[in-house]
Write a protein that holds these residues in place. Structure first.
Motif, PDB file in Angstrom:
ATOM      1  N   ASN A 318       0.773  -1.246   0.000  1.00 20.72           N
ATOM      2  CA  ASN A 318       0.000   0.000   0.000  1.00 20.72           C
ATOM      3  C   ASN A 318       0.803   1.294   0.000  1.00 20.72           C
ATOM      4  OD1 ASN A 318      -2.683  -1.387   0.533  1.00 20.72           O
ATOM      5  ND2 ASN A 318      -1.556  -2.018   2.358  1.00 20.72           N
ATOM      6  N   GLU A 319       2.096   1.239   0.243  1.00 23.80           N
ATOM      7  CA  GLU A 319       2.859   2.475   0.456  1.00 23.80           C
ATOM      8  C   GLU A 319       3.990   2.624  -0.556  1.00 23.80           C
ATOM      9  OE1 GLU A 319       1.872   4.647   2.616  1.00 23.80           O
ATOM     10  OE2 GLU A 319       0.375   3.439   3.654  1.00 23.80           O
ATOM     11  N   ILE A 320       3.623   2.753  -1.829  1.00 25.72           N
ATOM     12  CA  ILE A 320       4.625   2.897  -2.882  1.00 25.72           C
ATOM     13  C   ILE A 320       5.511   4.130  -2.669  1.00 25.72           C
ATOM     14  CG2 ILE A 320       4.994   3.054  -5.366  1.00 25.72           C
ATOM     15  CD1 ILE A 320       3.823   0.397  -4.349  1.00 25.72           C
ATOM     16  N   PRO A 321       4.952   5.293  -2.277  1.00 29.54           N
ATOM     17  CA  PRO A 321       5.833   6.446  -2.022  1.00 29.54           C
ATOM     18  C   PRO A 321       6.899   6.172  -0.966  1.00 29.54           C
ATOM     19  CG  PRO A 321       3.554   7.177  -2.197  1.00 29.54           C
ATOM     20  CD  PRO A 321       3.525   5.679  -2.177  1.00 29.54           C
ATOM     21  N   LEU A 322       6.547   5.376   0.055  1.00 32.71           N
ATOM     22  CA  LEU A 322       7.534   5.043   1.085  1.00 32.71           C
ATOM     23  C   LEU A 322       8.632   4.138   0.528  1.00 32.71           C
ATOM     24  CD1 LEU A 322       5.868   4.402   4.577  1.00 32.71           C
ATOM     25  CD2 LEU A 322       7.811   5.858   4.023  1.00 32.71           C
ATOM     26  N   ILE A 323       8.255   3.240  -0.379  1.00 33.38           N
ATOM     27  CA  ILE A 323       9.261   2.379  -1.006  1.00 33.38           C
ATOM     28  C   ILE A 323      10.246   3.232  -1.797  1.00 33.38           C
ATOM     29  CG2 ILE A 323       9.615   0.612  -2.781  1.00 33.38           C
ATOM     30  CD1 ILE A 323       7.049  -0.708  -1.861  1.00 33.38           C
ATOM     31  N   ARG A 324       9.713   4.221  -2.524  1.00 39.25           N
ATOM     32  CA  ARG A 324      10.608   5.119  -3.265  1.00 39.25           C
ATOM     33  C   ARG A 324      11.509   5.904  -2.313  1.00 39.25           C
ATOM     34  NH1 ARG A 324       6.022   5.681  -7.134  1.00 39.25           N
ATOM     35  NH2 ARG A 324       5.104   7.305  -5.819  1.00 39.25           N
ATOM     36  N   LEU A 345      13.296  -3.880  -3.592  1.00 38.99           N
ATOM     37  CA  LEU A 345      12.209  -2.920  -3.376  1.00 38.99           C
ATOM     38  C   LEU A 345      11.529  -2.548  -4.692  1.00 38.99           C
ATOM     39  CD1 LEU A 345      13.885  -0.521  -0.766  1.00 38.99           C
ATOM     40  CD2 LEU A 345      12.028  -2.134  -0.336  1.00 38.99           C
ATOM     41  N   LEU A 346      12.307  -2.458  -5.758  1.00 40.34           N
ATOM     42  CA  LEU A 346      11.741  -2.076  -7.053  1.00 40.34           C
ATOM     43  C   LEU A 346      10.685  -3.067  -7.530  1.00 40.34           C
ATOM     44  CD1 LEU A 346      14.930  -0.873  -8.979  1.00 40.34           C
ATOM     45  CD2 LEU A 346      12.973   0.532  -8.310  1.00 40.34           C
ATOM     46  N   LYS A 347      10.772  -4.305  -7.099  1.00 38.33           N
ATOM     47  CA  LYS A 347       9.803  -5.321  -7.516  1.00 38.33           C
ATOM     48  C   LYS A 347       8.394  -5.008  -7.037  1.00 38.33           C
ATOM     49  CE  LYS A 347      13.185  -9.108  -7.659  1.00 38.33           C
ATOM     50  NZ  LYS A 347      13.572 -10.415  -7.076  1.00 38.33           N
ATOM     51  N   PHE A 348       8.294  -4.197  -5.992  1.00 36.88           N
ATOM     52  CA  PHE A 348       6.971  -3.894  -5.439  1.00 36.88           C
ATOM     53  C   PHE A 348       6.355  -2.634  -6.060  1.00 36.88           C
ATOM     54  CE2 PHE A 348       9.242  -6.172  -2.021  1.00 36.88           C
ATOM     55  CZ  PHE A 348       8.396  -7.271  -1.910  1.00 36.88           C
ATOM     56  N   ILE A 349       7.088  -2.006  -6.975  1.00 33.53           N
ATOM     57  CA  ILE A 349       6.553  -0.813  -7.631  1.00 33.53           C
ATOM     58  C   ILE A 349       5.977  -1.220  -8.989  1.00 33.53           C
ATOM     59  CG2 ILE A 349       7.080   1.489  -8.533  1.00 33.53           C
ATOM     60  CD1 ILE A 349       9.323   1.713  -6.553  1.00 33.53           C
ATOM     61  N   PRO A 350       4.665  -1.138  -9.178  1.00 32.82           N
ATOM     62  CA  PRO A 350       4.062  -1.538 -10.454  1.00 32.82           C
ATOM     63  C   PRO A 350       4.414  -0.568 -11.575  1.00 32.82           C
ATOM     64  CG  PRO A 350       2.404  -0.599  -8.986  1.00 32.82           C
ATOM     65  CD  PRO A 350       3.665  -0.714  -8.192  1.00 32.82           C
ATOM     66  N   GLU A 351       4.256  -1.035 -12.798  1.00 33.16           N
ATOM     67  CA  GLU A 351       4.606  -0.237 -13.976  1.00 33.16           C
ATOM     68  C   GLU A 351       3.838   1.078 -14.012  1.00 33.16           C
ATOM     69  OE1 GLU A 351       6.199   1.102 -17.509  1.00 33.16           O
ATOM     70  OE2 GLU A 351       6.873  -0.555 -16.219  1.00 33.16           O
ATOM     71  N   LYS A 352       2.592   1.068 -13.578  1.00 32.98           N
ATOM     72  CA  LYS A 352       1.773   2.289 -13.624  1.00 32.98           C
ATOM     73  C   LYS A 352       2.271   3.357 -12.645  1.00 32.98           C
ATOM     74  CE  LYS A 352      -1.636   0.648 -10.247  1.00 32.98           C
ATOM     75  NZ  LYS A 352      -3.083   0.358 -10.008  1.00 32.98           N
ATOM     76  N   GLU A 353       3.134   2.965 -11.721  1.00 28.54           N
ATOM     77  CA  GLU A 353       3.701   3.906 -10.759  1.00 28.54           C
ATOM     78  C   GLU A 353       5.060   4.442 -11.214  1.00 28.54           C
ATOM     79  OE1 GLU A 353       2.539   5.162  -7.957  1.00 28.54           O
ATOM     80  OE2 GLU A 353       0.648   4.072  -7.866  1.00 28.54           O
ATOM     81  N   TYR A 354       5.331   4.358 -12.512  1.00 31.78           N
ATOM     82  CA  TYR A 354       6.602   4.841 -13.050  1.00 31.78           C
ATOM     83  C   TYR A 354       6.799   6.321 -12.733  1.00 31.78           C
ATOM     84  CZ  TYR A 354      10.059   6.437 -16.463  1.00 31.78           C
ATOM     85  OH  TYR A 354      11.151   7.013 -17.056  1.00 31.78           O
ATOM     86  N   ARG A 355       8.012   6.666 -12.281  1.00 33.11           N
ATOM     87  CA  ARG A 355       8.374   8.051 -12.023  1.00 33.11           C
ATOM     88  C   ARG A 355       9.686   8.362 -12.746  1.00 33.11           C
ATOM     89  NH1 ARG A 355       4.012   7.606 -10.483  1.00 33.11           N
ATOM     90  NH2 ARG A 355       2.995   8.398  -8.590  1.00 33.11           N
ATOM     91  N   PRO A 356       9.699   9.387 -13.610  1.00 30.89           N
ATOM     92  CA  PRO A 356      10.937   9.710 -14.345  1.00 30.89           C
ATOM     93  C   PRO A 356      12.141   9.933 -13.437  1.00 30.89           C
ATOM     94  CG  PRO A 356       9.068  10.928 -15.254  1.00 30.89           C
ATOM     95  CD  PRO A 356       8.574  10.250 -14.004  1.00 30.89           C
ATOM     96  N   TRP A 357      11.928  10.652 -12.314  1.00 32.19           N
ATOM     97  CA  TRP A 357      13.067  10.959 -11.444  1.00 32.19           C
ATOM     98  C   TRP A 357      13.682   9.697 -10.855  1.00 32.19           C
ATOM     99  CZ3 TRP A 357      12.977   9.367  -6.417  1.00 32.19           C
ATOM    100  CH2 TRP A 357      11.722   9.115  -5.835  1.00 32.19           C
ATOM    101  N   LEU A 358      12.831   8.689 -10.568  1.00 31.76           N
ATOM    102  CA  LEU A 358      13.359   7.440 -10.012  1.00 31.76           C
ATOM    103  C   LEU A 358      14.127   6.681 -11.089  1.00 31.76           C
ATOM    104  CD1 LEU A 358      13.562   5.527  -7.616  1.00 31.76           C
ATOM    105  CD2 LEU A 358      11.390   4.497  -8.329  1.00 31.76           C
ATOM    106  N   ASN A 359      13.624   6.715 -12.329  1.00 31.87           N
ATOM    107  CA  ASN A 359      14.325   6.083 -13.444  1.00 31.87           C
ATOM    108  C   ASN A 359      15.725   6.687 -13.614  1.00 31.87           C
ATOM    109  OD1 ASN A 359      13.382   5.532 -16.969  1.00 31.87           O
ATOM    110  ND2 ASN A 359      15.058   4.737 -15.755  1.00 31.87           N
ATOM    111  N   VAL A 360      15.810   8.003 -13.570  1.00 32.62           N
ATOM    112  CA  VAL A 360      17.097   8.689 -13.711  1.00 32.62           C
ATOM    113  C   VAL A 360      18.014   8.359 -12.530  1.00 32.62           C
ATOM    114  CG1 VAL A 360      18.221  10.939 -13.821  1.00 32.62           C
ATOM    115  CG2 VAL A 360      16.112  10.545 -15.092  1.00 32.62           C
TER     116      VAL A 360
END
Length: 502
Positions: A318-324, A345-360
């Motif tokens: 439930n807490e994707i922002p906390l995982i980031r 941790l990245l395994k728990f972030i679904p594709e729809k929760e993609y964030r450009p800054w995290l990718n970079v």
């Protein structure tokens, strides 16, 4: 840390609307008083907690069978309303069709409160439901203070502060002004960062002979001050709670912790958490999530991992922002296993929760760790999502990885795609190609790199020519060495020390 106070034209307008002279029992807004000065309070009595974490909870006291039937019916109604939420006429029609459910079938107000609670995540729709109820109240089925409190908070959550004030005044006119309605309007002010209006209303509550502040009132103040990093006011409010010997609840501690985290005051955050653990009040899930965020932001990996182990399943679900947030903490650290922990941790972030800054951020991490394949996978993901890197520091990290891994073909491909996708271009990209071409490619391709630089409007510099001079010298191309020296002379650049050996 510098304290921040937000005054706005909106807050001033709200105060003028709320504190009109014709309303008995109200005074004009005053500057925020300092809690450090001596204050005189009448004896406060503890009233029932109508609110928890600002949003009020209205509990249905009915038999289990009635409650189960009520929940099912309200859930069906909620889903239907959400489907039609874009059509206000249709929403009103659905509510009209369910008038009996909301007003007669169950004990007074239960279905309405249940529906409003189910719509907490959709405040604009919840406000439509409240307005429907408000228009249909009459002498036989009047609205009570709890309903007005619910409406005031819902209006605040939807950003309609003026309407929240109007409802508060309407409740007062009907003789329904209670501590709960005060708390509701204070919550609305706090939710919209009108700390000055919140504080002014609190002062009027203290002067009101018919109502007394409750622990919920003080919790709202702490939350309001904490969100704006007014730590001195927040601490003074907490001291006042202790002075009055009010029974603190979990929201009191959570709001204090949240305030200190917002101000990045980690030692004070830990002190409040330890105070909570030694008190009769037990930490709840919100407490653990707050502390997990605090430990992540402060870079305390040991305690972050300890806290994560307590709430792992909830956070992962439930807490994707906390995982980031935890991923960022690992990226900043020197933990030897940080890449492995981050990838888990990245395994728990679904594709729809993609964030450009995290990718970079992942590109930069893999580049610094010389994980070429993983870096390229992250780069490909950025290209697929249309993410552009405009920071030269990160581009240089990428280039350095290609150089250290001696991957000249992959560097060529990256430079080409970066140019097409509008990524930041810098001389380091082409200088790296020159260095690698000088040792691996036919020397005539060095001039092709110069042409590429001209195409992206990057002028040839002294460093560019020095790199070419070294490449030609190492490969024994004396004619090209002299040609390069001529270019240096033409541009007025200093010659390398070994340009004319004795």
């Amino acid at each position: 840390m510098k304290r921040v106070w937000r005054f706005s034209s909106d807050a001033t307008r709200v105060q003028l609307l709320l504190f009109q002279p014709h309303l008995n029992g109200f005074s004009k807004p005053k500057p925020i008083p300092s809690f450090s000065s001596a204050l005189s309070y009448r004896q406060l009595k503890t009233v029932s907690n109508l609110f928890s974490d600002i949003i009020p909870l209205f509990t249905v006291k009915a038999s289990s069978s009635i409650k189960e039937d009520l929940t099912n019916n309200v859930t069906i109604l909620r889903d239907e309303l959400i489907r039609e939420s874009s059509d206000s006429v249709r929403v009103q029609s659905i509510l009209d069709d369910n008038y009996d459910l909301l007003n007669r079938r169950y004990p007074k107000g239960y279905a309405f409160f249940e529906l409003m609670s189910c719509l907490d995540s959709n405040p604009s729709l919840a406000l439509q439901v409240f307005n429907w109820r408000r228009k249909r109240c009459n002498a036989e089925n009047p609205m009570d203070a709890s309903e007005y409190s619910k409406g005031i908070i819902t209006a605040g959550r939807s950003g309609n502060i003026n309407y929240a004030v109007k409802l508060f005044k309407e409740a007062a006119t009907k003789g329904l002004k209670t501590t709960g309605t005060y708390n509701a309007l204070m919550s609305a002010f706090s939710f919209n960062d009108f700390a000055d209006s919140c504080q002014t209303l609190f002062c009027d509550l203290k002067r009101d002979p018919t109502c007394d502040p409750s622990i919920v009132t003080y919790n709202i103040l702490i939350s309001s001050f904490g969100s704006l990093m007014l730590v001195d006011h927040m601490e003074a409010t907490f001291c006042e709670i202790r002075k009055l010997d009010l029974a603190m609840n979990i929201s009191t501690y959570n709001n204090l912790i949240a305030g200190y985290i917002t101000a990045w005051m980690w030692d004070d955050t830990e002190k409040v958490f330890q105070m909570l653990k030694s008190s009769p009040v037990q930490p709840n899930m919100k407490t653990y999530l707050l502390m997990l965020r605090g430990y992540a932001n402060s870079g305390n990996l040991e305690k972050m991992e300890e806290m994560y182990s307590l709430v792992r399943d909830h956070v992962n679900e439930n807490e994707i922002p906390l995982i980031r947030c935890m991923i960022c903490a690992y990226c900043r650290s020197s933990d030897s296993d940080k890449v492995k922990k981050i990838e888990l941790l990245l395994k728990f972030i679904p594709e729809k929760e993609y964030r450009p800054w995290l990718n970079v951020l992942m590109i930069k991490l893999y580049a610094k760790e010389d994980l070429l394949e993983k870096m390229e996978n992250a780069i490909n993901e950025a290209f697929e999502h249309g993410t552009s890197i405009r920071t030269k520091i990160i581009m240089r990290c990428i280039i350095a990885t290609y150089y250290r891994c001696n991957a000249v073909e992959k560097l060529e491909n990256f430079v080409r795609r970066a140019e097409i996708s509008g990524w930041s271009t810098c001389r380091s990209l082409y200088h790296c190609k020159l260095v690698m071409y000088g040792s691996q490619k036919p020397l005539h391709e060095l001039y092709r790199v110069l042409e590429e630089m001209e195409n992206v409007k990057l002028a040839c510099t002294k460093k560019t020519l020095w790199i070419m001079h070294k490449a030609y010298t190492n490969r024994g191309q004396s004619s090209m060495v002299l040609k390069t020296l001529g270019l240096m002379f033409k541009h007025g650049y200093q010659f390398p020390l070994d340009a004319f050996p004795s």
